[in-house]
Design a protein around this motif. Structure first.
Motif, PDB file in Angstrom:
ATOM      1  N   GLN A 156     -52.288  -4.253 -23.982  1.00 48.95           N
ATOM      2  CA  GLN A 156     -52.526  -4.440 -25.650  1.00 48.95           C
ATOM      3  C   GLN A 156     -53.034  -5.058 -25.608  1.00 48.95           C
ATOM      4  N   MET A 157     -54.318  -5.095 -26.648  1.00 52.76           N
ATOM      5  CA  MET A 157     -55.209  -6.044 -27.379  1.00 52.76           C
ATOM      6  C   MET A 157     -54.869  -6.158 -28.438  1.00 52.76           C
ATOM      7  N   ASN A 158     -54.574  -7.083 -28.784  1.00 57.08           N
ATOM      8  CA  ASN A 158     -54.711  -8.064 -30.314  1.00 57.08           C
ATOM      9  C   ASN A 158     -55.745  -8.772 -30.667  1.00 57.08           C
ATOM     10  N   SER A 159     -55.989  -8.527 -32.075  1.00 54.60           N
ATOM     11  CA  SER A 159     -57.158  -9.854 -32.555  1.00 54.60           C
ATOM     12  C   SER A 159     -58.160  -9.241 -31.921  1.00 54.60           C
ATOM     13  N   LEU A 160     -58.533  -8.227 -32.182  1.00 57.73           N
ATOM     14  CA  LEU A 160     -59.376  -7.869 -31.597  1.00 57.73           C
ATOM     15  C   LEU A 160     -61.192  -8.134 -32.157  1.00 57.73           C
ATOM     16  N   LYS A 161     -62.167  -8.825 -31.483  1.00 60.85           N
ATOM     17  CA  LYS A 161     -63.157  -9.485 -32.132  1.00 60.85           C
ATOM     18  C   LYS A 161     -64.243  -7.750 -31.690  1.00 60.85           C
ATOM     19  N   PRO A 162     -65.282  -8.167 -32.537  1.00 59.66           N
ATOM     20  CA  PRO A 162     -66.972  -7.293 -32.423  1.00 59.66           C
ATOM     21  C   PRO A 162     -67.194  -7.243 -31.062  1.00 59.66           C
ATOM     22  N   GLU A 163     -66.639  -8.401 -30.386  1.00 58.17           N
ATOM     23  CA  GLU A 163     -67.769  -8.561 -29.110  1.00 58.17           C
ATOM     24  C   GLU A 163     -66.549  -7.986 -27.664  1.00 58.17           C
ATOM     25  N   ASP A 164     -65.382  -7.271 -29.063  1.00 58.66           N
ATOM     26  CA  ASP A 164     -64.792  -6.509 -27.369  1.00 58.66           C
ATOM     27  C   ASP A 164     -65.066  -4.845 -27.034  1.00 58.66           C
ATOM     28  N   THR A 165     -66.096  -4.598 -28.114  1.00 57.42           N
ATOM     29  CA  THR A 165     -66.537  -3.402 -28.064  1.00 57.42           C
ATOM     30  C   THR A 165     -67.167  -2.950 -26.908  1.00 57.42           C
ATOM     31  N   ALA A 166     -66.560  -1.781 -26.581  1.00 56.66           N
ATOM     32  CA  ALA A 166     -67.444  -1.656 -24.926  1.00 56.66           C
ATOM     33  C   ALA A 166     -66.559  -0.657 -24.918  1.00 56.66           C
ATOM     34  N   VAL A 167     -66.779   0.582 -23.995  1.00 59.65           N
ATOM     35  CA  VAL A 167     -65.986   1.350 -23.293  1.00 59.65           C
ATOM     36  C   VAL A 167     -64.711   0.711 -21.911  1.00 59.65           C
ATOM     37  N   TYR A 168     -64.205   1.229 -21.683  1.00 60.01           N
ATOM     38  CA  TYR A 168     -62.744  -0.022 -21.141  1.00 60.01           C
ATOM     39  C   TYR A 168     -62.105   1.560 -19.821  1.00 60.01           C
ATOM     40  N   TYR A 169     -62.279   0.877 -19.075  1.00 58.82           N
ATOM     41  CA  TYR A 169     -62.297   1.413 -17.566  1.00 58.82           C
ATOM     42  C   TYR A 169     -60.472   1.310 -16.795  1.00 58.82           C
ATOM     43  N   CYS A 170     -60.341   2.102 -16.219  1.00 56.98           N
ATOM     44  CA  CYS A 170     -59.065   1.675 -15.731  1.00 56.98           C
ATOM     45  C   CYS A 170     -59.696   1.893 -14.052  1.00 56.98           C
ATOM     46  N   ALA A 171     -58.659   1.095 -13.134  1.00 64.59           N
ATOM     47  CA  ALA A 171     -59.240   0.883 -11.698  1.00 64.59           C
ATOM     48  C   ALA A 171     -58.163   0.533 -10.738  1.00 64.59           C
ATOM     49  N   LEU A 172     -58.220   0.715 -10.091  1.00 64.96           N
ATOM     50  CA  LEU A 172     -57.471   1.295  -8.811  1.00 64.96           C
ATOM     51  C   LEU A 172     -57.920   0.325  -7.732  1.00 64.96           C
ATOM     52  N   ASP A 173     -57.136  -0.547  -7.116  1.00 65.20           N
ATOM     53  CA  ASP A 173     -57.610  -0.845  -5.379  1.00 65.20           C
ATOM     54  C   ASP A 173     -56.546  -0.618  -4.701  1.00 65.20           C
ATOM     55  N   SER A 174     -56.937   0.832  -3.774  1.00 61.01           N
ATOM     56  CA  SER A 174     -55.907   1.297  -3.456  1.00 61.01           C
ATOM     57  C   SER A 174     -54.642   0.006  -2.332  1.00 61.01           C
ATOM     58  N   ASP A 175     -55.286  -1.216  -1.874  1.00 59.28           N
ATOM     59  CA  ASP A 175     -54.714  -1.896  -0.526  1.00 59.28           C
ATOM     60  C   ASP A 175     -54.999  -3.297  -0.954  1.00 59.28           C
ATOM     61  N   SER A 176     -55.464  -3.413  -2.350  1.00 55.09           N
ATOM     62  CA  SER A 176     -55.442  -4.932  -2.962  1.00 55.09           C
ATOM     63  C   SER A 176     -56.184  -5.811  -2.422  1.00 55.09           C
ATOM     64  N   ASP A 177     -57.353  -5.752  -1.618  1.00 54.61           N
ATOM     65  CA  ASP A 177     -58.533  -6.430  -1.034  1.00 54.61           C
ATOM     66  C   ASP A 177     -59.005  -6.915  -1.714  1.00 54.61           C
ATOM     67  N   GLY A 178     -58.913  -6.889  -3.420  1.00 59.26           N
ATOM     68  CA  GLY A 178     -60.448  -7.185  -4.391  1.00 59.26           C
ATOM     69  C   GLY A 178     -61.210  -5.595  -4.442  1.00 59.26           C
ATOM     70  N   GLU A 179     -61.227  -4.389  -3.688  1.00 56.94           N
ATOM     71  CA  GLU A 179     -62.325  -3.483  -3.557  1.00 56.94           C
ATOM     72  C   GLU A 179     -61.276  -2.544  -4.562  1.00 56.94           C
ATOM     73  N   TYR A 180     -62.066  -2.143  -6.012  1.00 57.61           N
ATOM     74  CA  TYR A 180     -61.597  -1.276  -6.322  1.00 57.61           C
ATOM     75  C   TYR A 180     -62.255   0.067  -6.545  1.00 57.61           C
ATOM     76  N   ASP A 181     -61.064   1.007  -5.942  1.00 58.64           N
ATOM     77  CA  ASP A 181     -61.145   2.435  -5.196  1.00 58.64           C
ATOM     78  C   ASP A 181     -61.260   3.422  -6.184  1.00 58.64           C
ATOM     79  N   TYR A 182     -60.722   3.849  -7.265  1.00 58.47           N
ATOM     80  CA  TYR A 182     -60.451   4.581  -7.890  1.00 58.47           C
ATOM     81  C   TYR A 182     -61.278   3.948  -9.307  1.00 58.47           C
TER      82      TYR A 182
END
Length: 118
Positions: A81-107
């Motif tokens: 949920q993104m509120n009070s959006l600013k022009p600097e929030d402009t970007a491509v937003y990516y979802c990612a999954l860390d399968s073993d919660s080790d800090g490395e996003y695998d997908y």
């Protein structure tokens, strides 16, 4: 294999809100972490927010107090949920999954465009 599909991007005015969603399908993991990242034109991809299986969340300083990450474990879905959006929030937003919660996003998802006009 895991598929991540983002939705909810769009073009809005500064001060408006948007809600991004990401659905994970395919192979499942236990207690995986998921997160949102973004990449603006000409810039490197940056961390936005992450959430653990147990709903512990962290945020980039630039979005704290404006963005909220949440998840529905039964549906393997997260939201941003993104509120009070600013022009600097402009970007491509990516979802990612860390399968073993080790800090490395695998997908990673394909990304969804968010454009904020002043």
């Amino acid at each position: 294999q895991v598929q991540l599909v983002e939705s909810g991007g769009g073009s809005v005015q500064a001060g408006d809100s948007l809600r991004l969603s990401c659905a994970a399908s395919g192979r499942t993991f236990n207690f995986f972490k998921m997160g949102w990242f973004r990449q603006a034109p000409g810039k490197e991809r940056e961390f936005v927010a992450t959430i653990t299986w147990f709903a512990l969340s962290t945020y980039a300083d630039s979005v704290k107090g404006r963005f909220t990450i949440s998840r529905d474990n039964a549906k393997n879905t997260i939201h941003l949920q993104m509120n009070s959006l600013k022009p600097e929030d402009t970007a491509v937003y990516y979802c990612a999954l860390d399968s073993d919660s080790d800090g490395e996003y695998d997908y990673w998802g394909q990304g969804t465009q968010v454009t904020v006009s002043s």
